[in-house]
Write a protein that holds these residues in place. Structure first.
Motif, mmCIF file in Angstrom:
data_model
loop_
_atom_site.group_PDB
_atom_site.id
_atom_site.type_symbol
_atom_site.label_atom_id
_atom_site.label_comp_id
_atom_site.label_asym_id
_atom_site.label_seq_id
_atom_site.Cartn_x
_atom_site.Cartn_y
_atom_site.Cartn_z
ATOM 1 N N GLY A 129 0.801 -1.217 0.000
ATOM 2 C CA GLY A 129 0.000 0.000 0.000
ATOM 3 C C GLY A 129 0.832 1.264 0.000
ATOM 4 N N GLY A 130 2.132 1.118 0.195
ATOM 5 C CA GLY A 130 3.030 2.267 0.131
ATOM 6 C C GLY A 130 2.922 3.179 1.340
ATOM 7 N N PHE A 131 3.670 4.278 1.293
ATOM 8 C CA PHE A 131 3.754 5.197 2.425
ATOM 9 C C PHE A 131 3.451 6.641 2.049
ATOM 10 C CE2 PHE A 131 6.793 1.684 3.235
ATOM 11 C CZ PHE A 131 6.164 1.125 4.348
ATOM 12 N N ASP A 132 2.867 6.841 0.884
ATOM 13 C CA ASP A 132 2.516 8.193 0.460
ATOM 14 C C ASP A 132 1.510 8.815 1.424
ATOM 15 O OD1 ASP A 132 4.152 8.045 -1.729
ATOM 16 O OD2 ASP A 132 2.564 7.484 -3.137
ATOM 17 N N GLY A 133 1.743 10.064 1.766
ATOM 18 C CA GLY A 133 0.803 10.813 2.591
ATOM 19 C C GLY A 133 0.992 10.662 4.081
ATOM 20 N N PHE A 134 1.972 9.867 4.507
ATOM 21 C CA PHE A 134 2.207 9.695 5.939
ATOM 22 C C PHE A 134 3.352 10.603 6.398
ATOM 23 C CE2 PHE A 134 0.263 5.563 4.865
ATOM 24 C CZ PHE A 134 -0.762 5.560 5.794
ATOM 25 N N ARG A 135 3.080 11.423 7.381
ATOM 26 C CA ARG A 135 4.135 12.242 7.976
ATOM 27 C C ARG A 135 5.100 11.363 8.758
ATOM 28 N NH1 ARG A 135 8.151 15.702 8.843
ATOM 29 N NH2 ARG A 135 8.344 16.333 11.027
ATOM 30 N N LEU A 136 4.550 10.323 9.431
ATOM 31 C CA LEU A 136 5.379 9.474 10.288
ATOM 32 C C LEU A 136 4.908 8.031 10.175
ATOM 33 C CD1 LEU A 136 6.602 10.377 13.834
ATOM 34 C CD2 LEU A 136 5.585 8.133 13.431
ATOM 35 N N VAL A 137 5.852 7.130 10.019
ATOM 36 C CA VAL A 137 5.589 5.693 9.984
ATOM 37 C C VAL A 137 6.249 5.079 11.214
ATOM 38 C CG1 VAL A 137 6.025 3.541 8.752
ATOM 39 C CG2 VAL A 137 5.404 5.615 7.475
ATOM 40 N N PHE A 138 5.444 4.367 12.006
ATOM 41 C CA PHE A 138 5.920 3.775 13.259
ATOM 42 C C PHE A 138 5.964 2.260 13.076
ATOM 43 C CE2 PHE A 138 5.768 2.160 17.538
ATOM 44 C CZ PHE A 138 6.436 3.112 18.305
ATOM 45 N N LEU A 139 7.143 1.684 13.260
ATOM 46 C CA LEU A 139 7.364 0.261 12.985
ATOM 47 C C LEU A 139 7.933 -0.424 14.213
ATOM 48 C CD1 LEU A 139 7.554 -2.101 10.931
ATOM 49 C CD2 LEU A 139 9.767 -1.177 10.223
ATOM 50 N N GLU A 140 7.506 -1.664 14.436
ATOM 51 C CA GLU A 140 8.058 -2.478 15.510
ATOM 52 C C GLU A 140 8.398 -3.844 14.936
ATOM 53 O OE1 GLU A 140 6.954 -3.922 20.053
ATOM 54 O OE2 GLU A 140 5.347 -3.324 18.684
ATOM 55 N N THR A 141 9.687 -4.207 14.989
ATOM 56 C CA THR A 141 10.113 -5.483 14.430
ATOM 57 C C THR A 141 11.286 -6.049 15.230
ATOM 58 O OG1 THR A 141 10.947 -6.615 12.433
ATOM 59 C CG2 THR A 141 11.543 -4.298 12.676
#
Length: 365
Positions: A129-141
């Protein structure tokens, strides 16, 4: 710098420039006021802004992260600071559906009211779905509690191409297991309540970033919002960090062995241990970690296993010297009723496994 070198040099970090007669161990600075005649610039001024014990802890955390670090009174304090310092009304944030649930609650109950839109996506399909339009992406891995993996470097490249910031919660791995900043993340957050302190006796967290503007913004948030760590808790965390590599070596080795044995047990299904995966993201991890998740037949069976094993502490949280476990469904995580998250401690392996095997369904009387 290798993890072994980081761990070794951490033990001698304070010795650099230490004056003759100074204590080898950093002292606890219990002060809210400082002697402050005249111009206050350039010296400690007030306990909400300055503390030498914080500074010592931040130096140690920064050494492990290989980046400037700021200490906070809990992992959620660190996450909150990173999010509130970076987001404004009208921004969109992407958060994992299967990561730590309190981050989602923070977004739903507080960020939404301030005009920030939160979008949810599974960790295993995080880049779909991509990451367009997100100011911040929060990931936990690996994600907590499902231990799903995501390629941090690949996500960072795509997030940056879309004009966003990537924040990675690295609680489950610690800086000695994975360094997201080296993989392109803008900010790393973590709960040092877990393995970094390791003794289940305090709350602590940190934020690390190599972006000077972001660091200044987060530091201002801490100063103005007042989310500061206590000096004694900072000192205890600093002491815990000195044995982190030693504890992790036992915990990870035991987790690897126990995961393999659980995988062969007839009562266990859906076992997840990152070290047994063939996921491409394994290349970013120094080891498989100390967390294992698996499912038993029912809630009752899982509770019986957790509460009858004498070497398992029934408790929430993880990363302590005691092996602990809990059913995460009781907190509302989208898992089966018999889902168990097991945090392997530092007990001798064969003694620990013998106790676990006796408590698992089907053990001979």
């Amino acid at each position: 710098m290798t993890d072994e070198t980081l761990a070794a040099t951490l033990l001698h970090l304070r010795a650099k420039g230490l004056e003759k007669g100074a204590p080898v161990v950093a002292p606890v600075e219990m002060a809210s006021m400082f002697h402050l005649p005249g111009d206050p610039a350039g010296v400690p001024g007030y306990g909400r802004m300055d503390n030498a014990t914080w500074a010592a802890l931040e130096a140690a955390l920064g050494h492990l992260e290989q980046a400037p670090a700021l200490a906070f009174p809990s992992g959620m304090g660190a996450i909150s600071a990173a999010l509130f310092a970076c987001l404004s009304a009208g921004d969109r944030i992407l958060v994992p559906t299967d990561g730590y649930y309190t981050t989602r609650l923070l977004g739903d109950q507080f960020l939404k009211a301030l005009g920030v839109e939160m979008v949810l996506r599974d960790t295993a399909r995080f880049d779909e779905g991509g990451f367009d339009g997100f100011r911040l992406v929060f990931l936990e891995t690996p994600s907590n509690p499902g231990l799903e993996l995501c390629d941090i470097a690949a996500a960072a490249e795509k997030v940056h191409a879309a004009g966003g910031l990537l924040v990675v919660d690295n609680t489950t791995m610690t800086p000695l297991g994975q360094r997201p900043l080296d993989l392109g993340a803008d900010i790393v957050v973590a709960s040092d309540t877990k393995a970094p302190n390791g003794h289940s006796d305090l709350l602590m967290g940190h934020v690390a970033t190599r972006d000077e503007a972001l660091l200044a913004r987060i530091k201002d948030w801490r100063k103005l919002a007042g989310g500061i760590p206590g000096p004694f808790e900072a000192w205890l965390t600093l002491r815990g960090l000195e044995t982190l590599e030693l504890r992790l070596s036992r915990m990870v080795a035991s987790a690897e062995a126990i995961a393999g044995r659980l995988a062969e047990h007839p009562a266990v299904s859906d076992l997840r241990y990152p070290g047994m995966s063939n996921h491409p993201a394994l290349k970013q991890m120094a080891h498989g970690g100390f967390l294992i998740s698996f499912t038993l037949e029912s809630e009752a069976v899982a509770e019986r296993f957790i509460t009858t094993c004498p070497l398992i502490q029934p408790a929430t949280s993880f990363g302590g010297v005691h092996t602990s476990a809990e059913r995460r469904a009781r907190w509302g995580d989208a898992v089966a009723p018999g889902f168990v998250r097991l945090s392997v401690g530092i007990e001798p392996l064969e003694t620990l496994w013998s106790a676990m095997a006796e408590a698992l369904p089907g053990a001979r009387a």
